[in-house]
Design an enzyme around this catalytic site. Structure first.
Site, PDB file in Angstrom:
ATOM      1  NE  ARG A  37       2.363 -34.864 -69.638  1.00  9.28           N
ATOM      2  CZ  ARG A  37       3.004 -33.833 -70.304  1.00  9.28           C
ATOM      3  NH1 ARG A  37       3.340 -32.764 -69.376  1.00  9.28           N
ATOM      4  NH2 ARG A  37       3.166 -33.549 -71.315  1.00  9.28           N
ATOM      5  CG  HIS A  38       7.252 -36.269 -69.205  1.00 11.37           C
ATOM      6  ND1 HIS A  38       6.379 -36.774 -70.206  1.00 11.37           N
ATOM      7  CD2 HIS A  38       7.264 -34.943 -69.520  1.00 11.37           C
ATOM      8  CE1 HIS A  38       5.785 -36.383 -70.959  1.00 11.37           C
ATOM      9  NE2 HIS A  38       6.335 -34.860 -70.482  1.00 11.37           N
ATOM     10  CB  THR A  87      17.412 -52.300 -88.297  1.00 16.61           C
ATOM     11  OG1 THR A  87      17.659 -53.113 -87.005  1.00 16.61           O
ATOM     12  CG2 THR A  87      17.186 -52.873 -89.408  1.00 16.61           C
ATOM     13  CG  HIS A 102       7.966 -36.738 -73.396  1.00 19.69           C
ATOM     14  ND1 HIS A 102       6.900 -37.108 -74.183  1.00 19.69           N
ATOM     15  CD2 HIS A 102       8.488 -35.309 -73.120  1.00 19.69           C
ATOM     16  CE1 HIS A 102       6.560 -35.607 -74.468  1.00 19.69           C
ATOM     17  NE2 HIS A 102       7.360 -34.733 -73.915  1.00 19.69           N
ATOM     18  CB  ILE A 155      15.583 -53.595 -84.422  1.00 16.54           C
ATOM     19  CG1 ILE A 155      14.740 -52.590 -85.522  1.00 16.54           C
ATOM     20  CG2 ILE A 155      14.765 -54.438 -83.723  1.00 16.54           C
ATOM     21  CD1 ILE A 155      14.118 -53.282 -86.531  1.00 16.54           C
ATOM     22  N   GLY A 156      18.330 -54.474 -83.321  1.00 17.13           N
ATOM     23  CA  GLY A 156      19.041 -55.532 -82.481  1.00 17.13           C
ATOM     24  C   GLY A 156      19.594 -54.930 -81.180  1.00 17.13           C
ATOM     25  CG  ASP A 159      26.336 -54.562 -86.351  1.00 13.61           C
ATOM     26  OD1 ASP A 159      26.377 -53.349 -86.650  1.00 13.61           O
ATOM     27  OD2 ASP A 159      25.383 -55.362 -86.390  1.00 13.61           O
ATOM     28  CB  CYS A 187      23.127 -52.634 -85.216  1.00 13.28           C
ATOM     29  SG  CYS A 187      21.391 -52.451 -84.805  1.00 13.28           S
TER      30      CYS A 187
END
Ligand code: RB5
Length: 152
Positions: free
Chosen positions: A133-134, A68, A99, A70-71, A8, A66
């Protein structure tokens, strides 16, 4: 290798830096926007386009930025087949591939400097998923996704 790139307005400047790095390093880059730092744009639009490009296998990996991160990570992880990782350091970027077999790296432009961001991009794209295992755990994520898609 084809990389889808999106941001963004808050991630625009860093996206341009990442684009320069990727092109120099020989990657094929699809810049899916935004194309200016003008603030009237919304991260879900670009997060969705990049996630769809990776999910449909038009691109091998995606990078989203963006303010943060987070969005963008919330949006990208809504798209089936996407394992988007919000990373704030190089070790996390490496582990997200080893992982989690992550296919989209998400960064928060307000929390990482340019040099760390480019190092994260480099390590993310050069690190292989570990399997073992991952792989079992990633398969469980895929099973959950199938169950949810059936209910919807
Ligand atoms: C834009 O101001 C900001 O909210 C956005 O870049 C992002 O941080 C959202 O998660």
């Amino acid at each position: 290798m084809k990389i889808a790139l999106g941001s963004d307005h808050a991630g625009f400047e860093l996206k341009e830096e990442v684009k320069g790095y990727l092109s120099k390093a020989g990657y094929e880059v699809g810049d899916l926007g935004t194309y200016t730092s003008f603030p009237h744009c919304d991260y879900p639009d670009f997060g969705y386009e990049v996630a769809r490009g990776v999910s449909s296998e038009k691109y091998n990996f995606g990078i989203l930025i963006c303010g943060t991160g987070i969005g963008m990570s919330i949006v990208a992880n809504k798209v089936p087949g996407i394992r988007a990782s919000l990373c704030y350091n190089i070790e996390a970027a490496k582990l997200s591939r080893q992982h989690n077999d992550s296919n989209i790296l998400v960064m928060g432009a307000r929390f990482v400097d340019k040099s760390s961001a480019l190092q994260m991009v480099k390590i993310f794209l050069e690190t292989q998923a570990e399997g073992g295992r991952h792989l079992r755990r990633v398969s469980k994520i895929k099973e959950i996704e199938k169950k949810i898609l059936k209910i919807c």
